[in-house]
Scaffold this active site. Sequence first.
Site, PDB file in Angstrom:
ATOM      1  N   ARG A  10       0.726  -1.133  -0.174  1.00  0.00           N
ATOM      2  CA  ARG A  10      -0.058  -0.065   0.017  1.00  0.00           C
ATOM      3  C   ARG A  10       0.698   1.261   0.049  1.00  0.00           C
ATOM      4  O   ARG A  10       2.052   1.122   0.338  1.00  0.00           O
ATOM      5  CB  ARG A  10      -0.859   0.008   1.119  1.00  0.00           C
ATOM      6  N   GLU A  16      -1.479  10.736   7.970  1.00  0.00           N
ATOM      7  CA  GLU A  16      -0.594  10.056   8.425  1.00  0.00           C
ATOM      8  C   GLU A  16      -0.532  10.165   9.869  1.00  0.00           C
ATOM      9  O   GLU A  16      -0.684  11.195  10.445  1.00  0.00           O
ATOM     10  CB  GLU A  16       0.956  10.673   7.767  1.00  0.00           C
ATOM     11  N   HIS A  17      -0.105   9.119  10.773  1.00  0.00           N
ATOM     12  CA  HIS A  17      -0.226   8.998  12.299  1.00  0.00           C
ATOM     13  C   HIS A  17      -1.471   9.436  12.793  1.00  0.00           C
ATOM     14  O   HIS A  17      -1.419  10.354  13.854  1.00  0.00           O
ATOM     15  CB  HIS A  17       0.927   9.668  12.804  1.00  0.00           C
ATOM     16  N   ASP A  19      -3.884   6.795  12.309  1.00  0.00           N
ATOM     17  CA  ASP A  19      -4.731   5.555  12.490  1.00  0.00           C
ATOM     18  C   ASP A  19      -4.704   5.113  14.147  1.00  0.00           C
ATOM     19  O   ASP A  19      -5.695   4.619  14.656  1.00  0.00           O
ATOM     20  CB  ASP A  19      -4.039   4.443  11.732  1.00  0.00           C
ATOM     21  N   GLY A 100      11.444  -2.378   2.333  1.00  0.00           N
ATOM     22  CA  GLY A 100      12.165  -1.372   2.735  1.00  0.00           C
ATOM     23  C   GLY A 100      11.795  -0.047   2.102  1.00  0.00           C
ATOM     24  O   GLY A 100      12.552   0.993   2.003  1.00  0.00           O
ATOM     25  N   GLY A 102       8.790   1.762   1.817  1.00  0.00           N
ATOM     26  CA  GLY A 102       7.306   2.433   2.465  1.00  0.00           C
ATOM     27  C   GLY A 102       6.324   1.785   1.621  1.00  0.00           C
ATOM     28  O   GLY A 102       5.120   2.524   1.539  1.00  0.00           O
ATOM     29  N   ASP A 146      -2.005  -0.511   7.388  1.00  0.00           N
ATOM     30  CA  ASP A 146      -1.519  -1.074   6.379  1.00  0.00           C
ATOM     31  C   ASP A 146      -2.150  -2.581   6.141  1.00  0.00           C
ATOM     32  O   ASP A 146      -2.314  -2.840   4.999  1.00  0.00           O
ATOM     33  CB  ASP A 146       0.332  -1.512   6.695  1.00  0.00           C
ATOM     34  N   TYR A 195       8.619   6.000  16.831  1.00  0.00           N
ATOM     35  CA  TYR A 195       7.179   5.876  16.480  1.00  0.00           C
ATOM     36  C   TYR A 195       6.364   5.621  17.862  1.00  0.00           C
ATOM     37  O   TYR A 195       5.405   6.053  17.912  1.00  0.00           O
ATOM     38  CB  TYR A 195       7.091   4.357  15.661  1.00  0.00           C
TER      39      TYR A 195
END
Length: 333
Positions: A10, A16-17, A19, A100, A102, A146, A195
């Site tokens: 995906r 972004e950030h 979920d 790796g 993304g 994801d 994260y």
Amino acid sequence: MTIEAYAPGRVNLIGEHTDYTGGLVLPMAVQLGVTITGERTGNRVVLESDLQEGPAIVELDVDDPATAEPAWARYVAGVVAEARPTHGFIGQVRSTLPVGQGLSSSAALEVAVALALGVQGTAPEVATLCQRAEQRASGVPCGVMDQMTSLAGVEGHAALIDCTNLTVTPVEMPEKAEVVVVDTGEPRTLAGSGYADRRGECEAAQQIVGPLSQASLDDLDRLDDPVLKRRARHVISENGRVLAFVNALAEGDLGAAGRLMAASHASLRDDFDVSTTALDEAAERLTARKGVYGARLTGGGFGGSLVVLAAPGAVKVGTVVRPSGGARVRTLR
Ligand code: GLA
């Protein structure tokens, strides 16, 4: 009986950030993915990969997926530990997804393994099982975006996901635009600890203002800590940008969509602190190109990739990704 399970990677267009605080995301499943072919047999899971070294050999009673070797076997072990199948599996993994870069190759692998093993359930059920597998394998407290995207992708559409109840609304992608993923080549070294820190800060902010997915910018006045205020401002404003982006697409206003991507990048850089100089410079360089509507960092940040919305052919680097269907499993014979 030969089983074939396929799960796509995906890219996240915007949201972004958001979920892991029950917010809105707008990712799309792409035409690249992981295919597992093999038989449900034996009493362990044995997979060979065309991209990765060494077979993954996982006992059905595996208890610590994070210690499995080689490293890619951890994702297989995570799914086995969560699904607890009563039978093994022997097969091959083929991948068209670069690792790796993304595009969530790990989520695609988890979903393909779950389907190959015969895990049943709705997309949210299978996605949350795979999310727990990813968390156990990597130690990173990731959200569910994801895995949900890999399961719920719809050809020609992005997926507007409300992460409070995991409902999915397909959003048609304009044919006159192209989505390109550009890898900065910068390894995402801080991704794990950074994260978890961001997630912790969002949770601390929610202790004070309640769910960020329900909060408005006025609620920021209740946060005294300047760091928590900035983190919350990113999440609250990003949820708003997801809806505005969906409206811009519906109106065919790609310029407005691109400006929302730029605003998302700025917010991730200035308020959420997950960008890097390499990402900022690449975003600026790409945005300045003729035919580019917008560019922003995509995924967790701390290095990694950019997603670009552009006129077809305008971006000469990176991987062109097309909105594609979700994961599927079938019996070959
Ligand atoms: C990673 C996680 C997702 C999401 C993004 C940031 O990709 O796996 O759950 O939190 O970061 O939007």
